[in-house]
Scaffold this motif. Sequence first.
Motif, PDB file in Angstrom:
ATOM      1  N   ALA A  89      -1.359   1.464  16.604  1.00 62.50           N
ATOM      2  CA  ALA A  89      -1.711   0.041  16.612  1.00 62.50           C
ATOM      3  C   ALA A  89      -3.221  -0.140  16.761  1.00 62.50           C
ATOM      4  O   ALA A  89      -3.828  -0.987  16.091  1.00 62.50           O
ATOM      5  CB  ALA A  89      -0.975  -0.679  17.734  1.00 62.50           C
ATOM      6  N   ALA A  90      -3.830   0.650  17.644  1.00 69.29           N
ATOM      7  CA  ALA A  90      -5.274   0.564  17.850  1.00 69.29           C
ATOM      8  C   ALA A  90      -6.030   0.994  16.596  1.00 69.29           C
ATOM      9  O   ALA A  90      -7.038   0.375  16.219  1.00 69.29           O
ATOM     10  CB  ALA A  90      -5.683   1.426  19.039  1.00 69.29           C
ATOM     11  N   VAL A  92      -4.986   0.806  13.503  1.00 69.63           N
ATOM     12  CA  VAL A  92      -4.827  -0.244  12.494  1.00 69.63           C
ATOM     13  C   VAL A  92      -5.745  -1.414  12.806  1.00 69.63           C
ATOM     14  O   VAL A  92      -6.409  -1.966  11.915  1.00 69.63           O
ATOM     15  CB  VAL A  92      -3.359  -0.701  12.429  1.00 69.63           C
ATOM     16  N   LYS A  93      -5.826  -1.785  14.072  1.00 69.86           N
ATOM     17  CA  LYS A  93      -6.679  -2.910  14.474  1.00 69.86           C
ATOM     18  C   LYS A  93      -8.140  -2.632  14.176  1.00 69.86           C
ATOM     19  O   LYS A  93      -8.906  -3.539  13.809  1.00 69.86           O
ATOM     20  CB  LYS A  93      -6.491  -3.182  15.967  1.00 69.86           C
ATOM     21  N   GLU A  94      -8.543  -1.374  14.303  1.00 71.96           N
ATOM     22  CA  GLU A  94      -9.937  -0.986  14.042  1.00 71.96           C
ATOM     23  C   GLU A  94     -10.221  -0.760  12.561  1.00 71.96           C
ATOM     24  O   GLU A  94     -11.333  -0.418  12.183  1.00 71.96           O
ATOM     25  CB  GLU A  94     -10.260   0.297  14.809  1.00 71.96           C
ATOM     26  N   GLY A  95      -9.216  -0.963  11.705  1.00 72.07           N
ATOM     27  CA  GLY A  95      -9.391  -0.730  10.289  1.00 72.07           C
ATOM     28  C   GLY A  95      -9.394   0.741   9.917  1.00 72.07           C
ATOM     29  O   GLY A  95      -9.908   1.126   8.863  1.00 72.07           O
ATOM     30  N   ALA A  97      -6.464   2.858   9.935  1.00 72.14           N
ATOM     31  CA  ALA A  97      -5.063   3.274   9.942  1.00 72.14           C
ATOM     32  C   ALA A  97      -4.914   4.674   9.370  1.00 72.14           C
ATOM     33  O   ALA A  97      -5.634   5.052   8.432  1.00 72.14           O
ATOM     34  CB  ALA A  97      -4.215   2.305   9.123  1.00 72.14           C
ATOM     35  N   ASP A 108       6.490  -4.628  11.543  1.00 73.21           N
ATOM     36  CA  ASP A 108       5.288  -5.453  11.672  1.00 73.21           C
ATOM     37  C   ASP A 108       4.247  -5.074  10.625  1.00 73.21           C
ATOM     38  O   ASP A 108       3.601  -5.942  10.026  1.00 73.21           O
ATOM     39  CB  ASP A 108       4.685  -5.302  13.070  1.00 73.21           C
ATOM     40  N   TYR A 109       4.080  -3.780  10.406  1.00 75.61           N
ATOM     41  CA  TYR A 109       3.088  -3.325   9.427  1.00 75.61           C
ATOM     42  C   TYR A 109       3.525  -3.674   8.004  1.00 75.61           C
ATOM     43  O   TYR A 109       2.708  -4.022   7.153  1.00 75.61           O
ATOM     44  CB  TYR A 109       2.873  -1.819   9.558  1.00 75.61           C
ATOM     45  N   ALA A 112       2.899  -7.325   7.336  1.00 78.56           N
ATOM     46  CA  ALA A 112       1.473  -7.607   7.178  1.00 78.56           C
ATOM     47  C   ALA A 112       0.923  -7.072   5.862  1.00 78.56           C
ATOM     48  O   ALA A 112      -0.275  -7.192   5.591  1.00 78.56           O
ATOM     49  CB  ALA A 112       0.703  -6.992   8.341  1.00 78.56           C
ATOM     50  N   LYS A 114       0.670  -3.931   4.865  1.00 75.96           N
ATOM     51  CA  LYS A 114      -0.161  -2.737   5.048  1.00 75.96           C
ATOM     52  C   LYS A 114       0.506  -1.442   4.576  1.00 75.96           C
ATOM     53  O   LYS A 114      -0.149  -0.392   4.544  1.00 75.96           O
ATOM     54  CB  LYS A 114      -0.553  -2.597   6.521  1.00 75.96           C
TER      55      LYS A 114
END
Length: 433
Positions: A89-90, A92-95, A97, A108-109, A112, A114
């Motif tokens: 998750a972290a 993915v949040k930081e771009g 993945a 969830d992914y 979205a 992704k």
Amino acid sequence: MSRTVKGRYLSLAATGAALSLAVTLTGCGSLVGDNEVTLRVVAADYGDNPQNSSAAYWKDLAAGFEKTHPGVKVEVSVYSWSEVDAKVAAMVKEGKAPDIAQIGAYADYAAAGKLHTTDELLSVQTEADFLAPLAEAGKVRRTQYGMPFVASTRLLFYNEKLLADAGVIPKDGRTPWQPKSWADLEAAAKKLKAAGVPTPFALPLGREEAQAETMMWMLSGGGGYTDNEEAYAIDSAENVRTFEFLRDKMVGQGLTGAAEPGKTDRQAAFDAFTRGEVGMLNGHPTLIKQAAEKGVKFGMVPLPTADGTPQPAMGVADWIMAFKNGHRVESGKFLDWVYDSKNVTAFTRKYDLLPPTTSGFRAMEAANGGATAQLKPFLQALPNSRLYPVGKNSWAAVSESVKQNIGRAVQPGAQPAKVLEEIAVRARAEDKR
């Protein structure tokens, strides 16, 4: 296996939840050239100590792939189940993945946008090899994004000595118990109580894995979390009757021991079973080893149903997904390698889990002796099993709501219909978000 050994089977992962190990693996360790692609893979650890960490499996898998796919390097980071979902998750949040992640949930992914769909990644042969209920559980709006990595089902475990001493089964040691209905279960529990067994039937509805125990009972009563249209049906008439049975016949008659079900976690129930204090409980394959190590002789049967009519067992899976990082072709080739029958079999044998593929299923079915023989009852339940509604973005919140509230439904004087309705109303609201 939520936390398949918790909603994962733990998903399946109770075996690795205690390990705080992170290992980065490179297939051959050489520098990547200008024309080479590096696939970054994040995976969960199913081992319970450094000696049986999944890191060794992934290292060998990556090395084997690289030998036959020049120009593609594979770097795998292996984390404990207690942190792997948060790590991804972290990232993915930081771009940043990973190209591929083997974790507990994918919806969830996918929602979205992704993730690649499976038909964008896999060969026709690999995609067609997934067992049907697992492939269906990997879909969001009828499109598959989640690829089942390993699976598990649940069975009813019973202590042979305690049941024999209580007169439930003969003491000859050769006659297995074959309960069919809840009435059979209740009768056996009453005999165990009369014989002085502290907990005739353990009912762990505590936070650790209440969503799993709940689903097993719902299915055995002809219900489930969702209806045939995959809409939440937690407050169905079938589910209400199930929890009325648990409240009145099991808890109300003192057949679940002194501990309050809503405050009893699954591992605590497992530990009590291995100490010889529990006559019966629902369990997953990891209990086989735990009980055997303590010298407990046990049997395993499907959980009896309300009226003896066969119902599907609960299945659990952990998932692989591929992120849209520009490496679709390379990711697809590696995933075809992951799902080669020999690689699937090597992993499931190492960790006493079930294969997610038809080819792996047949290989395990044909094997004889040892731990594989004990896993066959779980394997036989897998093709027709029902899984959590993991394709719903709302499932994580609904699972948490079940963990927090379901124990109230079996308390003396409780109103199961009201408790289930409260959970259902929240579930439907979450589903509309």
